[in-house]
Design a protein around this motif. Structure first.
Motif, short mmCIF file in Angstrom:
data_model
loop_
_atom_site.label_atom_id
_atom_site.label_comp_id
_atom_site.label_asym_id
_atom_site.label_seq_id
_atom_site.Cartn_x
_atom_site.Cartn_y
_atom_site.Cartn_z
N ASP A 106 -19.72 1.05 1.88
CA ASP A 106 -20.66 1.63 2.84
C ASP A 106 -20.14 2.98 3.34
OD1 ASP A 106 -23.10 1.36 4.15
OD2 ASP A 106 -22.37 -0.08 5.64
N PHE A 107 -18.85 3.02 3.68
CA PHE A 107 -18.23 4.24 4.20
C PHE A 107 -18.30 5.37 3.17
CE2 PHE A 107 -14.45 6.82 5.38
CZ PHE A 107 -14.83 7.14 6.68
N ARG A 108 -18.02 5.05 1.91
CA ARG A 108 -18.05 6.05 0.85
C ARG A 108 -19.47 6.62 0.68
NH1 ARG A 108 -14.64 6.79 -3.59
NH2 ARG A 108 -13.19 7.19 -1.91
N ASN A 109 -20.47 5.76 0.79
CA ASN A 109 -21.86 6.21 0.65
C ASN A 109 -22.30 7.09 1.82
OD1 ASN A 109 -22.31 4.93 -1.83
ND2 ASN A 109 -22.90 3.02 -0.83
N LEU A 110 -21.86 6.74 3.02
CA LEU A 110 -22.28 7.48 4.21
C LEU A 110 -21.41 8.69 4.51
CD1 LEU A 110 -23.07 4.40 6.45
CD2 LEU A 110 -24.73 5.96 5.43
N TYR A 111 -20.14 8.59 4.23
CA TYR A 111 -19.17 9.66 4.52
C TYR A 111 -18.31 9.93 3.29
CZ TYR A 111 -20.35 8.64 9.41
OH TYR A 111 -21.01 8.44 10.59
N PRO A 112 -18.84 10.56 2.29
CA PRO A 112 -18.04 10.83 1.09
C PRO A 112 -16.97 11.88 1.37
CG PRO A 112 -20.17 11.90 0.93
CD PRO A 112 -20.20 11.09 2.19
N GLY A 113 -16.00 11.95 0.47
CA GLY A 113 -15.00 13.01 0.57
C GLY A 113 -13.63 12.56 1.01
N HIS A 114 -13.47 11.29 1.32
CA HIS A 114 -12.16 10.78 1.71
C HIS A 114 -11.63 9.90 0.60
CE1 HIS A 114 -14.75 11.03 5.35
NE2 HIS A 114 -13.73 11.75 5.78
N GLU A 132 -8.70 -4.58 -11.14
CA GLU A 132 -9.99 -5.03 -10.61
C GLU A 132 -10.40 -4.16 -9.41
OE1 GLU A 132 -11.80 -8.69 -7.99
OE2 GLU A 132 -9.92 -9.01 -9.05
N LEU A 133 -9.47 -3.94 -8.49
CA LEU A 133 -9.78 -3.15 -7.30
C LEU A 133 -10.08 -1.70 -7.66
CD1 LEU A 133 -7.08 -4.60 -4.90
CD2 LEU A 133 -9.55 -4.94 -4.74
N LEU A 134 -9.28 -1.13 -8.55
CA LEU A 134 -9.47 0.27 -8.92
C LEU A 134 -10.72 0.50 -9.77
CD1 LEU A 134 -5.77 1.21 -9.60
CD2 LEU A 134 -7.20 1.99 -7.70
N SER A 135 -11.31 -0.56 -10.27
CA SER A 135 -12.56 -0.42 -11.03
C SER A 135 -13.74 -0.12 -10.11
CB SER A 135 -12.84 -1.68 -11.85
OG SER A 135 -13.23 -2.76 -11.01
N ARG A 136 -13.56 -0.32 -8.82
CA ARG A 136 -14.63 -0.03 -7.86
C ARG A 136 -14.57 1.46 -7.50
NH1 ARG A 136 -13.20 -5.05 -7.77
NH2 ARG A 136 -14.45 -6.73 -6.92
N ASP A 137 -15.71 2.11 -7.48
CA ASP A 137 -15.72 3.56 -7.25
C ASP A 137 -15.42 3.95 -5.81
OD1 ASP A 137 -18.11 2.79 -6.12
OD2 ASP A 137 -19.35 4.18 -7.26
N TYR A 138 -15.31 3.01 -4.92
CA TYR A 138 -15.00 3.30 -3.52
C TYR A 138 -13.54 3.00 -3.18
CZ TYR A 138 -16.24 -1.65 -3.50
OH TYR A 138 -16.33 -2.98 -3.79
N ILE A 139 -12.74 2.65 -4.18
CA ILE A 139 -11.30 2.45 -3.99
C ILE A 139 -10.58 3.42 -4.92
CG2 ILE A 139 -9.36 0.85 -4.15
CD1 ILE A 139 -11.37 -1.41 -3.55
N ASP A 140 -9.79 4.29 -4.34
CA ASP A 140 -9.11 5.33 -5.12
C ASP A 140 -7.68 4.99 -5.48
OD1 ASP A 140 -11.33 7.27 -5.00
OD2 ASP A 140 -10.91 7.19 -2.85
N ALA A 141 -7.03 4.16 -4.67
CA ALA A 141 -5.63 3.85 -4.91
C ALA A 141 -5.29 2.51 -4.26
CB ALA A 141 -4.74 4.95 -4.34
N VAL A 142 -4.26 1.89 -4.80
CA VAL A 142 -3.72 0.67 -4.19
C VAL A 142 -2.20 0.82 -4.12
CG1 VAL A 142 -5.57 -0.84 -5.00
CG2 VAL A 142 -3.52 -0.58 -6.39
N CYS A 143 -1.63 0.19 -3.13
CA CYS A 143 -0.18 0.16 -2.99
C CYS A 143 0.23 -1.30 -3.07
CB CYS A 143 0.25 0.76 -1.66
SG CYS A 143 2.05 0.75 -1.48
N GLN A 144 0.97 -1.64 -4.11
CA GLN A 144 1.31 -3.04 -4.35
C GLN A 144 2.59 -3.51 -3.66
OE1 GLN A 144 1.48 -3.07 -8.66
NE2 GLN A 144 -0.55 -3.98 -8.70
N ASP A 145 3.44 -2.61 -3.30
CA ASP A 145 4.71 -3.01 -2.71
C ASP A 145 4.86 -2.33 -1.35
OD1 ASP A 145 5.64 -4.72 -4.87
OD2 ASP A 145 5.77 -2.89 -6.05
N GLU A 146 6.09 -2.12 -0.92
CA GLU A 146 6.31 -1.46 0.37
C GLU A 146 5.59 -0.11 0.37
OE1 GLU A 146 7.77 -3.03 2.89
OE2 GLU A 146 7.98 -4.72 1.53
#
Length: 166
Positions: A106-114, A132-146
């Motif tokens: 929702d945030f990506r659709n309403l406020y793009p650019g972040h 799986e998470l990165l396949s979504r166009d509204y998630i740009d990165a994940v941090c798996q550890d610290e």
């Protein structure tokens, strides 16, 4: 939402302190506390640990919750957008994964650019869900550890526009 309000997530505070200590300005927003305060009778049990948090695995229940509470979510989207962030990060636990995904979409659709980055136990290395998470166009990165150094490097890369992986 839905995390015990008596045990707030300290990871976010630690990340904020780490980043600010290295010259990166940050703001934190606790949607869970506000959602809990306005939960009403219909959703009050969602925060009660004795219920086993089983409801949060039911996508339809989480969609209904999100629809019913979208004005609150829109309020926070507007508040976050007013910070003019480069990166928006969310800590994800099993109890909030679906709601977090709905919020970020929702945030990506309403406020793009972040750039949107996820961390926390539901994104941990042992979950093996990064692709799986990165396949979504509204998630740009994940941090798996610290997250301290990885998040700092990611913010730097985004600010530099380097496009390099972190």
């Amino acid at each position: 939402p839905f995390w015990g309000v008596g045990a707030p997530d300290l990871g976010i505070a630690l990340l904020k302190s780490f980043l600010e200590g290295r010259g990166v300005s940050c703001a934190t927003v606790d949607v869970n506390a506000h959602a809990y305060a306005y939960k009403g009778k219909k959703y009050g049990e969602y925060w009660d640990l004795k219920n086993g948090y089983n409801f949060c695995m039911e996508r339809d229940a989480m969609l209904e919750y999100y629809r019913d509470n979208r004005p609150l979510m829109l309020h926070y989207m507007h508040e976050i957008a007013n910070f003019n962030p480069v990166v928006v990060g969310c800590s994800v636990k099993v109890t909030c994964r679906v709601v977090t995904e709905l919020f970020l979409e929702d945030f990506r659709n309403l406020y793009p650019g972040h750039k949107h980055v996820l961390g926390g136990p539901e994104v941990a290395h042992f979950m093996k869900n990064s692709d799986e998470l990165l396949s979504r166009d509204y998630i740009d990165a994940v941090c798996q550890d610290e997250g301290e150094h990885a998040l700092l490097e990611y913010v730097k890369a985004v600010k530099e526009g380097a496009g390099r992986p972190v």
